[in-house]
Design a protein around this motif. Structure first.
Motif, PDB file in Angstrom:
ATOM      1  N   GLY A 103      -0.323 -11.073  10.509  1.00  0.00           N
ATOM      2  CA  GLY A 103       0.525 -11.097   9.316  1.00  0.00           C
ATOM      3  C   GLY A 103      -0.213 -11.034   7.995  1.00  0.00           C
ATOM      4  N   TYR A 104      -1.534 -10.795   8.047  1.00  0.00           N
ATOM      5  CA  TYR A 104      -2.309 -10.733   6.812  1.00  0.00           C
ATOM      6  C   TYR A 104      -2.270  -9.343   6.172  1.00  0.00           C
ATOM      7  N   LEU A 105      -1.915  -8.357   6.955  1.00  0.00           N
ATOM      8  CA  LEU A 105      -1.715  -7.000   6.457  1.00  0.00           C
ATOM      9  C   LEU A 105      -0.394  -6.465   7.001  1.00  0.00           C
ATOM     10  N   GLU A 106       0.209  -5.553   6.260  1.00  0.00           N
ATOM     11  CA  GLU A 106       1.443  -4.896   6.697  1.00  0.00           C
ATOM     12  C   GLU A 106       1.276  -3.398   6.501  1.00  0.00           C
ATOM     13  N   GLN A 107       1.903  -2.610   7.408  1.00  0.00           N
ATOM     14  CA  GLN A 107       1.790  -1.155   7.322  1.00  0.00           C
ATOM     15  C   GLN A 107       3.079  -0.541   6.793  1.00  0.00           C
ATOM     16  N   ASN A 108       2.913   0.390   5.864  1.00  0.00           N
ATOM     17  CA  ASN A 108       4.046   1.154   5.347  1.00  0.00           C
ATOM     18  C   ASN A 108       4.421   2.204   6.381  1.00  0.00           C
ATOM     19  N   SER A 109       5.639   2.156   6.863  1.00  0.00           N
ATOM     20  CA  SER A 109       6.067   3.053   7.945  1.00  0.00           C
ATOM     21  C   SER A 109       6.153   4.508   7.498  1.00  0.00           C
ATOM     22  N   GLU A 110       6.218   4.748   6.181  1.00  0.00           N
ATOM     23  CA  GLU A 110       6.356   6.118   5.685  1.00  0.00           C
ATOM     24  C   GLU A 110       5.009   6.836   5.550  1.00  0.00           C
ATOM     25  N   ASP A 111       4.058   6.220   4.874  1.00  0.00           N
ATOM     26  CA  ASP A 111       2.762   6.897   4.693  1.00  0.00           C
ATOM     27  C   ASP A 111       1.657   6.291   5.562  1.00  0.00           C
ATOM     28  N   LEU A 112       2.011   5.261   6.331  1.00  0.00           N
ATOM     29  CA  LEU A 112       1.099   4.605   7.277  1.00  0.00           C
ATOM     30  C   LEU A 112      -0.074   3.879   6.601  1.00  0.00           C
ATOM     31  N   LYS A 113       0.035   3.678   5.293  1.00  0.00           N
ATOM     32  CA  LYS A 113      -0.992   2.913   4.605  1.00  0.00           C
ATOM     33  C   LYS A 113      -0.731   1.416   4.757  1.00  0.00           C
ATOM     34  N   TYR A 114      -1.747   0.622   4.449  1.00  0.00           N
ATOM     35  CA  TYR A 114      -1.650  -0.826   4.619  1.00  0.00           C
ATOM     36  C   TYR A 114      -1.634  -1.540   3.271  1.00  0.00           C
ATOM     37  N   LYS A 115      -1.001  -2.699   3.267  1.00  0.00           N
ATOM     38  CA  LYS A 115      -0.971  -3.556   2.077  1.00  0.00           C
ATOM     39  C   LYS A 115      -1.116  -5.007   2.519  1.00  0.00           C
TER      40      LYS A 115
END
Length: 258
Positions: free
Chosen positions: A54-66
Motif C-alpha cells: 500500500g505504499y505505492l499505487e498504480q494508475n490503471s490508465e498510463d500504468l505509472k505509479y504514485k
C-alpha cells in the motif's frame, strides 16, 4: 561501521519512495530506473513489493505509479504524535544561550495563546510570562505571529472574539491597524511586540508550521527594549526565524520558509 549495518534493499526501497518527492507525482518503472540508475528488474521488484503493502499505487490508465495511502496514514499518525515541546526545547535553549535572552514557545488554544515552554537566558528576565500563562493574540508577538498565518476567516473570528484590550499606550486596538500589521508580519516572517503588553518589554516572534503547512505555534525572544538595540536586533530576528524554521522542519514542514 554504520554502512555495514544498513540493508541495501531497504535503502533502495526508500530511494524509490523519495524520488517522488523531488521529481513528479507519477512515474513509470523506466523513469524511476533512470533517475535512480538502477536496473528495471530491480526497480520493478521493489515497486511491486511496495504496491502490495500500500505504499505505492498504480494508475490503471498510463500504468505509472504514485505514492499510496499507506504513507498518508503513517504521516498523519506521526504528525499527531509529535511532541512539539520535546522537539523545540533544545532548539530554543540553544537560541536563548546564543542571544542571551529569554525565549518562549506558545501554542494557540481557543482564542488565546498559552506559553508551553520558557527558557531563561543568562540574564534572567522577570516579566509577565510563565509556563501555562495565557495571553491575548492581538498584542503579543507570539500571538500576532500565529494570527498572521491563519486563514482570513479564522483571524477575523479571533479578533472579533477578543476584547482588544489596551495594556499600554502602545497597544494596537483597532482591527484595521492590526490587520495592516499582520500583512507586514507575513512579508517579513516575524512579528514584533513593542511595549504593547508591558512597558519596557520588546518581543520578536516567528511562526511554526506542521507537516500540513498549518501554523500551530510560535516562538519569541523577549527582552528589555533597551537591550534590543540596532546592533543586537538583527541578530535576534535572524536567530528567531532560523529556530522557528528548524522546529518547523522537524515537524515535517516542507513549504517555503522566510
Amino acid at each position: 561501521m554504520m554502512s555495514e549495518r544498513l540493508i541495501q534493499s531497504i535503502e533502495r526501497a526508500a530511494d524509490v519512495l523519495e524520488v517522488f518527492l523531488t521529481t513528479s507525482p507519477e512515474l513509470s518503472v523506466k523513469e524511476i530506473s533512470e533517475k535512480l540508475q538502477l536496473s528495471k528488474s530491480t526497480v520493478h521488484g521493489i515497486i511491486k513489493t511496495l504496491e502490495h503493502r500500500g505504499y505505492l499505487e498504480q494508475n490503471s490508465e498510463d500504468l505509472k505509479y504514485k505514492l499510496g495511502m499507506k504513507l498518508f496514514i503513517l504521516g498523519n499518525f506521526v504528525g499527531k504524535h509529535l511532541d512539539i515541546g520535546n522537539i523545540a526545547r533544545p532548539i530554543i535553549r540553544e537560541l536563548a544561550d546564543e542571544v542571551n535572552e529569554t525565549v518562549h514557545l506558545v501554542t494557540l488554544q481557543r482564542d488565546e495563546v498559552i506559553y508551553i515552554e520558557k527558557v531563561e537566558g543568562p540574564r534572567a528576565l522577570t516579566i509577565y510570562s510563565h509556563t501555562g500563562k495565557r495571553a491575548p493574540v492581538h498584542c503579543t508577538g507570539v500571538g500576532k505571529a500565529i494570527l498572521a498565518h491563519l486563514s482570513e476567516e479564522e483571524a477575523d473570528r479571533l479578533l472579533s472574539a477578543s476584547s482588544l484590550e489596551a495594556f499600554t499606550e502602545y497597544t494596537m486596538t483597532d482591527v484595521n491597524q492590526i490587520k495592516k500589521h499582520l500583512v507586514t508580519v507575513r512579508e517579513t516572517g516575524y512579528a514584533v511586540d513593542d511595549e504593547e503588553i508591558e512597558l519596557g518589554l520588546k518581543c520578536i516572534a516567528a511562526p511554526i508550521f506542521n507537516h500540513k503547512g498549518n501554523v500551530i505555534a510560535s516562538i519569541s525572544c523577549a527582552a528589555p527594549k533597551m537591550r534590543l538595540d540596532e546592533e543586537k536586533l538583527p541578530r535576534v530576528i535572524t536567530g528567531i526565524k532560523e529556530a522557528a524554521k528548524e522546529i518547523s522542519r522537524s515537524l515535517g514542514y516542507r513549504g517555503n520558509v522566510y
